[in-house]
Design an enzyme around this catalytic site. Structure first.
Site, PDB file in Angstrom:
ATOM      1  N   LYS A   1       7.139   8.971  -4.386  1.00 37.40           N
ATOM      2  CA  LYS A   1       6.379   8.337  -5.457  1.00 37.40           C
ATOM      3  C   LYS A   1       5.830   9.389  -6.423  1.00 37.40           C
ATOM      4  CE  LYS A   1       3.115   4.516  -5.822  1.00 37.40           C
ATOM      5  NZ  LYS A   1       2.128   3.712  -5.140  1.00 37.40           N
ATOM      6  N   ARG A  61      -6.161 -10.083  -4.673  1.00 42.66           N
ATOM      7  CA  ARG A  61      -6.514 -10.453  -6.037  1.00 42.66           C
ATOM      8  C   ARG A  61      -5.949 -11.810  -6.430  1.00 42.66           C
ATOM      9  NH1 ARG A  61      -3.954  -5.282  -8.765  1.00 42.66           N
ATOM     10  NH2 ARG A  61      -2.445  -5.988  -7.250  1.00 42.66           N
ATOM     11  N   SER A  87      -4.460  -0.417 -10.243  1.00 44.65           N
ATOM     12  CA  SER A  87      -4.275   0.996 -10.585  1.00 44.65           C
ATOM     13  C   SER A  87      -3.199   1.159 -11.651  1.00 44.65           C
ATOM     14  CB  SER A  87      -3.914   1.812  -9.340  1.00 44.65           C
ATOM     15  OG  SER A  87      -4.994   1.866  -8.453  1.00 44.65           O
TER      16      SER A  87
END
Length: 151
Positions: free
Chosen positions: A41, A90, A127
């Site tokens: 990543k 969320r 993010s």
């Protein structure tokens, strides 16, 4: 002692993460914020910066510990003797994704996942949104704790 791990990449920590951690310390004796290392990543912030952002945010909270780890989260939980994984939800898409991971984790180890719904005022923050705002010179400070500042 009931300990929970709150895993993630935290690139960077957001007010949504902050909220889940603050609420988590009311449920557990210790919340271990575990920054996962994934060499595949590409991160905006270094591991050291991400760790420092979180440590500064919780400098006055002795029940929060910040660590880094590699590999499977359940293996790390077993290594440090943690029985709970704390996760924030969320939206329905988060639930479906996290549910699959929680089932896999329970198949691999004796780990319970505890879900907390994000607060309405932070439920839209991610993010990736914060990184996009930063890349485009927007005011990212509305979405992150005061410890997160771009140089």
């Amino acid at each position: 002692m009931k300990k929970a791990i709150f895993p993630g990449s935290f690139d960077p920590i957001t007010l949504g993460h902050y909220d889940i951690i603050k609420r988590g310390v009311t449920l557990f004796d210790e919340v271990i914020v575990a920054i996962g290392v994934n060499s595949d990543k590409k991160y905006m912030f270094t591991l050291e910066e991400r760790k420092a952002f979180i440590e500064k945010s919780f400098a006055d909270e002795p029940k929060v510990k910040v660590v880094t780890y590699e590999g499977l989260t359940v293996d790390f939980c077993n290594k440090i003797d943690v029985e709970f994984i704390l996760r924030g939800l969320r939206n329905p898409a988060d639930f479906e994704f996290e549910k699959a991971i929680a089932h896999a984790n329970r198949t691999l180890a004796t780990i319970e996942t505890v879900f907390l719904l994000t607060s309405a005022k932070t439920s839209f923050i991610s993010s990736s949104i914060v990184r996009d705002v930063i890349k485009n010179n927007g005011d990212y400070t509305k979405f992150v704790p005061d410890s997160v500042r771009v140089k």
